[in-house]
Scaffold this active site. Structure first.
Site, PDB file in Angstrom:
ATOM      1  CD  GLU A  17      -3.193   0.482   0.282  1.00  9.39           C
ATOM      2  OE1 GLU A  17      -2.700   1.529  -0.209  1.00  9.39           O
ATOM      3  OE2 GLU A  17      -4.398   0.189   0.157  1.00  9.39           O
ATOM      4  CG  ASP A 195      -7.122   0.511  -1.930  1.00  4.43           C
ATOM      5  OD1 ASP A 195      -6.735   1.309  -1.063  1.00  4.43           O
ATOM      6  OD2 ASP A 195      -6.987  -0.724  -1.817  1.00  4.43           O
TER       7      ASP A 195
END
Length: 284
Positions: A17, A195
């Site tokens: 991430e 996201d």
């Protein structure tokens, strides 16, 4: 539109991430949230470093005076240049962890949280200053994710992932507050969930799609004008990097996939994808 991608970092991150370009060091920073690792990558030399954290780490950003700020399970912590750790804001809550984070035009950190069970309304988006003062900006968030500002700093783009929307707010420079929330774009059913995201120099919003295996680019008016398919179904976030901020780096995840793609968990890069905005370091 299809675009050629390259593998920047071949890895097997459980939940890669938050790619962030650090211009002071010429490195890409990113995290493996569930693997409890902070990664850095120097594309000019290929050198990589990995730091292990004591708990799940949702995001990492560079600090103005060196070191890193970390959005952790139990709050926001600071890693000094000598690797000394200290809490900036310690706020543990059972069943909750830090997730994505971004640095605002005023140098504050906007840090998101979520519950591990993704219970609706169990997360928040908060603003933290360098002295540790924390203000809840958005309560009742489910999965706080992509956060970024327009080139003129007047707009904040934000994704609470299960809503399937990218929302836009007006951002007030004087108060560092937001208002007038409205949808910028809605991800159609079957195309994945929004996201992490980033904004380019033209004001367009690039969104990574979890379970969508793609990056979408939306114009400031919300029109979808570019789709970049990728082989990894769980595309998690994207950011521009490189000396001229023209290369788009993309993190991916293996978590929850019964048969992950061989590149799931790696960092991909699309050279010359566009032109990004310089990212400010955290002023703390």
């Amino acid at each position: 539109m299809t675009a050629p991608y390259e593998v920047a970092v071949r890895a097997e991150a459980t939940l890669g991430e938050g790619p962030t370009w650090d211009p002071a060091t010429g490195r890409l920073l990113w995290v493996d949230i569930l693997g409890m690792r902070v990664h850095s990558y120097d594309p000019s030399s290929g050198r990589r470093t990995i730091r292990t954290t004591d708990q799940h780490v949702g995001a990492v950003k560079p600090r103005a005076d060196g070191g890193l700020v970390l959005n952790l399970r139990d709050g926001v912590g600071l890693l000094d240049p000598d690797d000394t750790f200290r809490w900036l804001h310690h706020d543990p809550a059972p069943g909750r962890r830090g997730n994505d984070a971004a640095v605002a035009p005023d140098g504050s950190l906007w840090a998101g949280t979520m519950r591990y069970d993704e219970a609706p309304g169990g997360g928040t988006l908060s603003r933290l200053t360098g002295d540790g003062e924390a203000t809840t900006i958005l309560p009742d968030v489910t999965v706080s994710n992509g956060t970024a500002w327009s080139p003129d700093g007047r707009r904040l783009y934000y994704a609470d992932t299960p809503t399937r929307r990218v929302d836009v707010f007006d951002y007030d420079h004087d108060s560092s507050g937001i208002h007038n929330r409205r949808p910028l774009a809605e991800i159609e059913k079957g195309a994945g969930f929004p996201d992490g995201l980033t904004v380019d120099a033209d004001g367009c919003v690039w969104v990574a799609l979890w379970d969508g295996g793609a990056i979408h680019r939306y114009t400031p008016s919300g029109a979808l004008d570019r789709v970049i398919p990728l082989p990894t179904p769980r595309t998690t976030a994207c950011a521009f990097g490189g000396p001229d901020l023209t290369d788009l780096y993309i993190t991916t995840a293996r978590a929850g996939l019964p048969a992950p793609h061989p590149l799931s968990g790696s960092v991909l890069v699309i050279p010359d994808a566009g032109r990004g905005l310089p990212q400010l370091p955290f002023q703390g």
